[in-house]
Design a protein around this motif. Structure first.
Motif, PDB file in Angstrom:
ATOM      1  N   LEU A  49      13.686  -6.459  35.376  1.00 51.92           N
ATOM      2  CA  LEU A  49      14.828  -5.922  35.449  1.00 51.92           C
ATOM      3  C   LEU A  49      14.331  -4.392  35.686  1.00 51.92           C
ATOM      4  O   LEU A  49      15.397  -3.430  35.498  1.00 51.92           O
ATOM      5  CB  LEU A  49      15.733  -6.153  34.359  1.00 51.92           C
ATOM      6  CG  LEU A  49      16.207  -7.473  34.238  1.00 51.92           C
ATOM      7  CD1 LEU A  49      16.823  -7.615  32.788  1.00 51.92           C
ATOM      8  CD2 LEU A  49      17.172  -7.838  35.259  1.00 51.92           C
ATOM      9  N   GLU A  73      23.694  -2.165  31.231  1.00 52.01           N
ATOM     10  CA  GLU A  73      23.537  -2.984  32.585  1.00 52.01           C
ATOM     11  C   GLU A  73      22.449  -3.939  32.320  1.00 52.01           C
ATOM     12  O   GLU A  73      22.520  -4.968  32.996  1.00 52.01           O
ATOM     13  CB  GLU A  73      23.271  -1.940  33.609  1.00 52.01           C
ATOM     14  CG  GLU A  73      24.656  -1.089  34.084  1.00 52.01           C
ATOM     15  CD  GLU A  73      24.586  -0.271  35.018  1.00 52.01           C
ATOM     16  OE1 GLU A  73      25.417   0.262  35.686  1.00 52.01           O
ATOM     17  OE2 GLU A  73      23.426   0.264  35.173  1.00 52.01           O
ATOM     18  N   VAL A  74      21.433  -3.398  31.593  1.00 58.05           N
ATOM     19  CA  VAL A  74      20.344  -4.287  31.330  1.00 58.05           C
ATOM     20  C   VAL A  74      20.492  -5.480  30.588  1.00 58.05           C
ATOM     21  O   VAL A  74      20.161  -6.572  30.578  1.00 58.05           O
ATOM     22  CB  VAL A  74      19.101  -3.377  30.899  1.00 58.05           C
ATOM     23  CG1 VAL A  74      17.903  -4.406  30.583  1.00 58.05           C
ATOM     24  CG2 VAL A  74      18.456  -2.396  31.975  1.00 58.05           C
ATOM     25  N   THR A 109      23.559  -6.819  29.432  1.00 54.15           N
ATOM     26  CA  THR A 109      24.334  -7.557  29.971  1.00 54.15           C
ATOM     27  C   THR A 109      23.777  -8.691  30.811  1.00 54.15           C
ATOM     28  O   THR A 109      24.168  -9.890  30.983  1.00 54.15           O
ATOM     29  CB  THR A 109      25.715  -6.979  30.265  1.00 54.15           C
ATOM     30  OG1 THR A 109      25.316  -6.059  31.463  1.00 54.15           O
ATOM     31  CG2 THR A 109      26.193  -6.319  29.185  1.00 54.15           C
ATOM     32  N   THR A 110      22.740  -8.094  31.797  1.00 55.64           N
ATOM     33  CA  THR A 110      22.208  -8.908  32.648  1.00 55.64           C
ATOM     34  C   THR A 110      21.232  -9.826  31.979  1.00 55.64           C
ATOM     35  O   THR A 110      21.331 -11.273  32.328  1.00 55.64           O
ATOM     36  CB  THR A 110      21.200  -8.061  33.706  1.00 55.64           C
ATOM     37  OG1 THR A 110      22.071  -7.327  34.364  1.00 55.64           O
ATOM     38  CG2 THR A 110      20.494  -8.891  34.736  1.00 55.64           C
ATOM     39  N   LYS A 151      23.605 -12.431  30.304  1.00 53.99           N
ATOM     40  CA  LYS A 151      24.593 -13.246  31.113  1.00 53.99           C
ATOM     41  C   LYS A 151      26.192 -12.916  30.651  1.00 53.99           C
ATOM     42  O   LYS A 151      27.045 -13.870  30.434  1.00 53.99           O
ATOM     43  CB  LYS A 151      24.345 -14.451  31.128  1.00 53.99           C
ATOM     44  CG  LYS A 151      23.120 -14.931  31.783  1.00 53.99           C
ATOM     45  CD  LYS A 151      22.877 -16.546  31.951  1.00 53.99           C
ATOM     46  CE  LYS A 151      21.654 -16.821  32.769  1.00 53.99           C
ATOM     47  NZ  LYS A 151      20.441 -16.292  32.145  1.00 53.99           N
ATOM     48  N   ASP A 199      29.481 -10.661  31.254  1.00 55.05           N
ATOM     49  CA  ASP A 199      30.427 -10.049  32.264  1.00 55.05           C
ATOM     50  C   ASP A 199      31.409  -9.110  31.611  1.00 55.05           C
ATOM     51  O   ASP A 199      32.606  -9.624  31.271  1.00 55.05           O
ATOM     52  CB  ASP A 199      30.987 -11.035  33.267  1.00 55.05           C
ATOM     53  CG  ASP A 199      31.773 -10.784  34.443  1.00 55.05           C
ATOM     54  OD1 ASP A 199      31.386  -9.267  34.600  1.00 55.05           O
ATOM     55  OD2 ASP A 199      32.528 -11.252  35.027  1.00 55.05           O
TER      56      ASP A 199
END
Length: 309
Positions: free
Chosen positions: A148, A201-202, A204-205, A208, A210
């Protein structure tokens, strides 16, 4: 102690106050946008001493000790339920013992992975995109961060419970990582929401999750503009050899008595509290207004009560 419930392979995120308000901003944003509910509280009053009292209108009031609350989002992600720990303050002593207590609670709840959020001050320009640095408990965790584009924290220390909690997790064979958002060293004591956004952002990626980042992105844009203007003024002062000159209007002196909020601000806050009670996703809008009016500490318990059942 937290209520014992059955969760889907939960992850724990733990945040405390720190530079740039990175961890708390990210934590509160998750709390609001995921519509979490309060799960329980970890009592650690014995770790916090009382060294003052408050006086209002001549009457003495005892000072409430910092609280340590747990919130949960179950069924709101495609991968893992999320448990969020928010600590009002870090204890001056007994840090490792407290972290062990938190890890035991996490184990009881079935937590599989632990994350802490923090900040890292560098010489970055406030208008540049902040990087995210990472440190992990094992090579597998670190490899996932690399995918990431999270940079290794090559050396140094992670101060406070942001790091100590991961040491306690390692000792209990629980994997985890610390995500550090980059902030400008010159403004380390100012909120820097862009770093909180980069960290989220990192995370939640990986989880998973949203969520809509538009509100946090707008807040970050406004803060960057203000800090950029301040930096330009500083650079101009250096060019003109006026370092050290202070304008009286730039110094805010607190009066012995702080006036209450104007009636219109109080009414607006009540409207936002009502809206947030009906729709928890509006809670971050409320927090921004409380921060703008510099009264969040006065309303913190009421704000977090929005996330009770």
């Amino acid at each position: 102690m937290a209520e014992i419930i059955t969760l889907n392979r939960p992850w724990l995120v733990a945040v405390w106050p720190g530079m740039g308000s990175v961890a708390l901003s990210a934590g509160y944003y998750l709390l609001a946008k995921l519509g979490m509910r309060q799960l329980g509280e970890i009592h650690a009053g014995d770790l916090f001493d009382v060294d003052h009292i408050e006086v209002r209108d001549g009457l003495i009031h005892t000072v409430e000790r910092p609280r340590n609350r747990l919130f949960v989002c179950d069924g709101c992600t495609t991968g893992h339920d999320i448990i969020l720990f928010i600590g009002d303050a870090q204890p001056p002593g007994g840090k490792y013992a407290f972290c062990q207590k938190l890890i035991r609670t996490a184990r009881d709840l079935g937590v599989e992975r632990v994350f802490t959020f923090a900040s890292m001050a560098t010489q970055m320009h406030p208008e540049h995109r902040p990087r995210v640095f990472g440190a992990a408990t094992d090579s597998d965790e670190l490899a996932e961060l690399h995918q990431l584009e999270v940079r290794n924290l090559e050396g140094g220390v992670i101060g406070g419970l942001n790091g100590v909690l991961l040491a306690a997790a390692m000792d209990d064979d629980l994997p985890g990582a610390c995500l550090l958002g980059e902030i400008p060293h010159l403004f380390a004591q100012a909120p820097f929401p862009r770093a909180a956004l980069a960290v989220l952002e990192v995370f939640t990626t990986m989880a998973k999750v949203d969520i809509d980042f538009s509100e946090l992105a707008e807040q970050a844009k406004q803060m960057e503009q203000r800090l950029g203007e301040v930096l330009a003024q500083i650079e101009n002062a250096i060019r003109q050899h006026r370092i050290g000159e202070s304008s009286a209007e730039d110094i805010r002196v607190e009066d012995e008595e702080t006036p209450g909020l104007p009636a219109e601000d109080q009414q607006h806050l009540e409207e936002l509290f009502k809206a947030a009670a009906e729709d928890r996703s509006r809670a971050y809008e409320l927090k921004r207004e409380l921060d703008r009016l510099e009264v969040f500490n006065d309303y913190e318990d009421r704000f977090l009560d929005l996330f009770r059942e």
